[in-house]
Design a protein around this motif. Structure first.
Motif, PDB file in Angstrom:
ATOM      1  N   GLY A  63       0.803  -1.213   0.000  1.00 37.81           N
ATOM      2  CA  GLY A  63       0.000   0.000   0.000  1.00 37.81           C
ATOM      3  C   GLY A  63       0.833   1.259   0.000  1.00 37.81           C
ATOM      4  O   GLY A  63       0.525   2.235  -0.708  1.00 37.81           O
ATOM      5  N   LEU A  64       1.927   1.272   0.784  1.00 39.35           N
ATOM      6  CA  LEU A  64       2.752   2.481   0.874  1.00 39.35           C
ATOM      7  C   LEU A  64       3.529   2.738  -0.405  1.00 39.35           C
ATOM      8  O   LEU A  64       3.855   3.891  -0.727  1.00 39.35           O
ATOM      9  CB  LEU A  64       3.710   2.371   2.063  1.00 39.35           C
ATOM     10  CG  LEU A  64       3.060   2.452   3.454  1.00 39.35           C
ATOM     11  CD1 LEU A  64       4.099   2.228   4.543  1.00 39.35           C
ATOM     12  CD2 LEU A  64       2.377   3.807   3.646  1.00 39.35           C
ATOM     13  N   LYS A  65       3.876   1.676  -1.153  1.00 34.27           N
ATOM     14  CA  LYS A  65       4.622   1.873  -2.392  1.00 34.27           C
ATOM     15  C   LYS A  65       3.811   2.621  -3.446  1.00 34.27           C
ATOM     16  O   LYS A  65       4.372   3.156  -4.406  1.00 34.27           O
ATOM     17  CB  LYS A  65       5.065   0.515  -2.951  1.00 34.27           C
ATOM     18  CG  LYS A  65       6.229  -0.104  -2.192  1.00 34.27           C
ATOM     19  CD  LYS A  65       6.623  -1.430  -2.795  1.00 34.27           C
ATOM     20  CE  LYS A  65       7.793  -2.048  -2.052  1.00 34.27           C
ATOM     21  NZ  LYS A  65       8.163  -3.369  -2.614  1.00 34.27           N
ATOM     22  N   LEU A  66       2.489   2.654  -3.272  1.00 35.10           N
ATOM     23  CA  LEU A  66       1.660   3.401  -4.220  1.00 35.10           C
ATOM     24  C   LEU A  66       1.804   4.906  -4.047  1.00 35.10           C
ATOM     25  O   LEU A  66       1.510   5.672  -4.970  1.00 35.10           O
ATOM     26  CB  LEU A  66       0.187   2.998  -4.058  1.00 35.10           C
ATOM     27  CG  LEU A  66      -0.145   1.512  -4.303  1.00 35.10           C
ATOM     28  CD1 LEU A  66      -1.604   1.245  -4.008  1.00 35.10           C
ATOM     29  CD2 LEU A  66       0.210   1.122  -5.730  1.00 35.10           C
ATOM     30  N   PHE A  67       2.251   5.329  -2.849  1.00 36.04           N
ATOM     31  CA  PHE A  67       2.334   6.762  -2.556  1.00 36.04           C
ATOM     32  C   PHE A  67       3.759   7.236  -2.271  1.00 36.04           C
ATOM     33  O   PHE A  67       4.057   8.423  -2.403  1.00 36.04           O
ATOM     34  CB  PHE A  67       1.465   7.102  -1.335  1.00 36.04           C
ATOM     35  CG  PHE A  67       0.052   6.601  -1.455  1.00 36.04           C
ATOM     36  CD1 PHE A  67      -0.897   7.318  -2.180  1.00 36.04           C
ATOM     37  CD2 PHE A  67      -0.332   5.408  -0.859  1.00 36.04           C
ATOM     38  CE1 PHE A  67      -2.201   6.859  -2.289  1.00 36.04           C
ATOM     39  CE2 PHE A  67      -1.641   4.938  -0.968  1.00 36.04           C
ATOM     40  CZ  PHE A  67      -2.586   5.673  -1.683  1.00 36.04           C
ATOM     41  N   PRO A 100       8.229   6.542  -2.398  1.00 33.58           N
ATOM     42  CA  PRO A 100       9.322   5.804  -3.041  1.00 33.58           C
ATOM     43  C   PRO A 100       9.630   4.537  -2.243  1.00 33.58           C
ATOM     44  O   PRO A 100       9.385   4.453  -1.036  1.00 33.58           O
ATOM     45  CB  PRO A 100      10.497   6.800  -3.010  1.00 33.58           C
ATOM     46  CG  PRO A 100       9.842   8.143  -2.871  1.00 33.58           C
ATOM     47  CD  PRO A 100       8.604   7.940  -2.075  1.00 33.58           C
ATOM     48  N   GLU A 101      10.193   3.563  -2.914  1.00 29.34           N
ATOM     49  CA  GLU A 101      10.395   2.257  -2.293  1.00 29.34           C
ATOM     50  C   GLU A 101      11.253   2.309  -1.017  1.00 29.34           C
ATOM     51  O   GLU A 101      10.891   1.691  -0.009  1.00 29.34           O
ATOM     52  CB  GLU A 101      11.022   1.304  -3.313  1.00 29.34           C
ATOM     53  CG  GLU A 101      11.175  -0.114  -2.765  1.00 29.34           C
ATOM     54  CD  GLU A 101      11.641  -1.085  -3.829  1.00 29.34           C
ATOM     55  OE1 GLU A 101      12.011  -2.212  -3.476  1.00 29.34           O
ATOM     56  OE2 GLU A 101      11.626  -0.705  -5.027  1.00 29.34           O
ATOM     57  N   PRO A 102      12.377   3.050  -0.967  1.00 28.88           N
ATOM     58  CA  PRO A 102      13.163   3.077   0.283  1.00 28.88           C
ATOM     59  C   PRO A 102      12.368   3.655   1.450  1.00 28.88           C
ATOM     60  O   PRO A 102      12.414   3.138   2.573  1.00 28.88           O
ATOM     61  CB  PRO A 102      14.373   3.954  -0.072  1.00 28.88           C
ATOM     62  CG  PRO A 102      14.465   3.897  -1.559  1.00 28.88           C
ATOM     63  CD  PRO A 102      13.065   3.800  -2.047  1.00 28.88           C
ATOM     64  N   PHE A 103      11.644   4.766   1.216  1.00 25.81           N
ATOM     65  CA  PHE A 103      10.866   5.369   2.291  1.00 25.81           C
ATOM     66  C   PHE A 103       9.720   4.440   2.706  1.00 25.81           C
ATOM     67  O   PHE A 103       9.390   4.337   3.905  1.00 25.81           O
ATOM     68  CB  PHE A 103      10.323   6.723   1.857  1.00 25.81           C
ATOM     69  CG  PHE A 103      11.377   7.773   1.673  1.00 25.81           C
ATOM     70  CD1 PHE A 103      11.952   8.396   2.781  1.00 25.81           C
ATOM     71  CD2 PHE A 103      11.831   8.131   0.413  1.00 25.81           C
ATOM     72  CE1 PHE A 103      12.924   9.356   2.627  1.00 25.81           C
ATOM     73  CE2 PHE A 103      12.812   9.086   0.247  1.00 25.81           C
ATOM     74  CZ  PHE A 103      13.359   9.717   1.357  1.00 25.81           C
ATOM     75  N   ALA A 104       9.105   3.774   1.738  1.00 24.44           N
ATOM     76  CA  ALA A 104       8.035   2.834   2.071  1.00 24.44           C
ATOM     77  C   ALA A 104       8.561   1.700   2.943  1.00 24.44           C
ATOM     78  O   ALA A 104       7.893   1.258   3.897  1.00 24.44           O
ATOM     79  CB  ALA A 104       7.414   2.275   0.793  1.00 24.44           C
TER      80      ALA A 104
END
Length: 482
Positions: free
Chosen positions: A62-66, A68-72
């Motif tokens: 879900g977080l990768k939709l909003f 960037p991958e490292p921050f997610a």
């Protein structure tokens, strides 16, 4: 079926043998096996891992939709760790894993903080053990390396009980009955049966050896190995607290011995002065008996010097053998009233103004009337003497005030004397520390010990130029757990 590799089928018998070998080892060494608990542990861990893994996967997707991958990834890691801790605690409470142990640990730490004497600490720990084990009996034997004694009996260091416990570290009737019997273990088994114990553990510290046991629980089920481990953890906490109380008592005893050494020199000097005065007047009495002024002076001196010796002796007795006080709920103002009359008379005799300002309402405190009176008289007489020796004619007063403070009632004794020098303030409540020209310096030390036994406290305000001393005594508003 998943890997299409026959190797897994070939090693299956070894896996089964390893599993049963480990199970047999656990049963034969730990002597305690609870299949229901193992099943529940497996269910809990399966639910925990599955829920956390699923939550992490869904949250990361879900977080990768909003983001960037490292921050997610970082956000997912932080949130899932917090979720895992909360979920683990919740599952423990649902499956009833160690809830009593957690409460017992907290209760042990609280008792160790609140209690200062080892006998009171043992009673508090026994109550905790009874609640933890859901039993009516508990046993704590604690002592130095030569003997472990307590209300439940006495065990010498050379006995089979201590030597066997030192070897086993813990014992239950089930463990002793399934292991190879020996004379020492039979003696230990009889000890457990005599005291009705379902589990017994040993904790050893630098100075103390402590045996801690709990009776058979209400369910009559044997204690499981995880429960024995919990008991050993509680025993470690209790032993550390008892060790601290033991060393504290030894330090106090050492201080008393040091005080006795100081008394040997100081007492002779303090008593010799009034005795020399009495002896001199007695020698002159035959030749000056007809002189009325001499007789009046002689009778006055004899009375005052004997009173001085009597007060000194009483202070020394109080320091060496403190009286036993029983704390109960009393109205502080009523308790102080008899002592105020004596203080007022003393102040009037010295020409010192005596002021009272009782503002505490309610004034219900936990104290002993005799102890409160002794502390009041000691502080007030010290204040009157300080004012009488150093106060000016126009500024001679002693003030007593009460007020409500968080958790208690404060009694403040102030004076218009010279105050307390900063260099002596840190040692003010130690024996033989005084700012007066006369006296032995024991009054404040006695007050501190009396108040400590009642759960009260005493302090002195920081010195300020042009202001006298102010002592503050805080009495608690509820009975101590001890």
């Amino acid at each position: 079926a998943i890997t299409h590799d026959s190797t897994y089928i070939k090693i299956q018998p070894f896996v089964v043998l390893t599993y049963y070998a480990a199970t047999s080892f656990a049963i034969t060494t730990h002597r305690i096996f609870n299949a229901r608990q193992l099943f529940l542990v497996g269910v809990e861990k399966t639910l925990f891992v599955a829920t956390v893994a699923a939550g992490a996967y869904l949250l990361d997707v879900g977080l990768k939709l909003f983001l960037p991958e490292p921050f997610a990834f970082l956000v997912t890691t932080g949130l899932i760790l917090w979720f895992a801790v909360s979920l683990n605690a919740w599952l423990d409470s649902v499956f009833r894993f160690y809830p009593q142990a957690t409460s017992a640990r907290q209760a042990c730490f609280l008792a160790a903080q609140n209690e200062t004497k080892s006998d009171q600490m043992v009673k508090a720990f026994e109550k905790i053990l009874k609640g933890w084990g859901q039993t009516d009996s508990a046993l704590i034997l604690s002592g130095d390396k030569d003997v472990s004694g307590g209300d439940g009996g006495e065990v010498s260091a050379g006995s089979a009980i201590l030597s066997t416990m030192a070897q086993l570290r813990w014992a239950t009737p089930e463990r002793l009955s399934r292991e190879r019997p020996s004379e020492e273990r039979l003696i230990l088994g009889r000890f457990l049966a005599e005291h009705g114990l379902g589990a017994l553990v040993i904790a050893e510290g630098p100075a103390l050896t402590t045996l801690i046991g709990v009776g058979v629980g209400a369910s009559r089920r044997p204690y499981t190995y995880p429960q024995v481990m919990q008991l050993m953890e509680l025993a470690s906490i209790m032993e550390s607290a008892l060790e601290r109380a033991h060393f504290s008592a030894r330090v106090q005893h050492t201080e008393q011995l040091a005080t006795v050494g100081l008394l040997g020199a100081s007492l002779a000097h303090e008593i010799r002065n009034p005795l020399v005065s009495i002896k001199t007047f007695v020698q002159l009495l035959p030749t000056h008996y007809q002189d009325p002024r001499f007789r009046e002076k002689f009778f006055h001196l004899i009375g005052s010097e004997v009173t001085r010796i009597d007060q000194l002796t009483e202070q020394l007795l109080d320091l060496a053998s403190p009286r036993s006080y029983a704390a109960a709920m009393h109205e502080l103002h009523l308790v102080l009233q008899p002592g105020l009359e004596l203080v007022a008379a003393k102040a009037a005799d010295k020409g010192v103004q005596f002021i009272t300002d009782f503002q505490a309402s309610p004034d219900l405190v936990c104290t002993d009337p005799a102890a409160a009176k002794q502390v009041l008289l000691n502080l007030c007489f010290n204040a009157i003497q300080a004012v009488d020796e150093h106060g000016t004619q126009g500024d001679r007063w002693v003030r007593i005030a009460t007020r409500n403070v968080p958790g208690g009632v404060e009694l403040a004794v102030s004076d218009s004397g010279p105050g307390i020098a900063p260099e002596i303030q840190q040692r003010l409540f130690q024996p033989f520390q005084t700012t007066k020209s006369t006296g032995f310096g024991l009054g404040l030390a006695i007050c501190r010990d009396i108040l400590a036994n009642l759960g009260a406290s005493i302090s002195v305000d920081a010195p300020q130029s042009g202001r006298g001393a102010t002592f503050r005594v805080v009495y608690p508003c509820q009975v101590s757990s001890s």
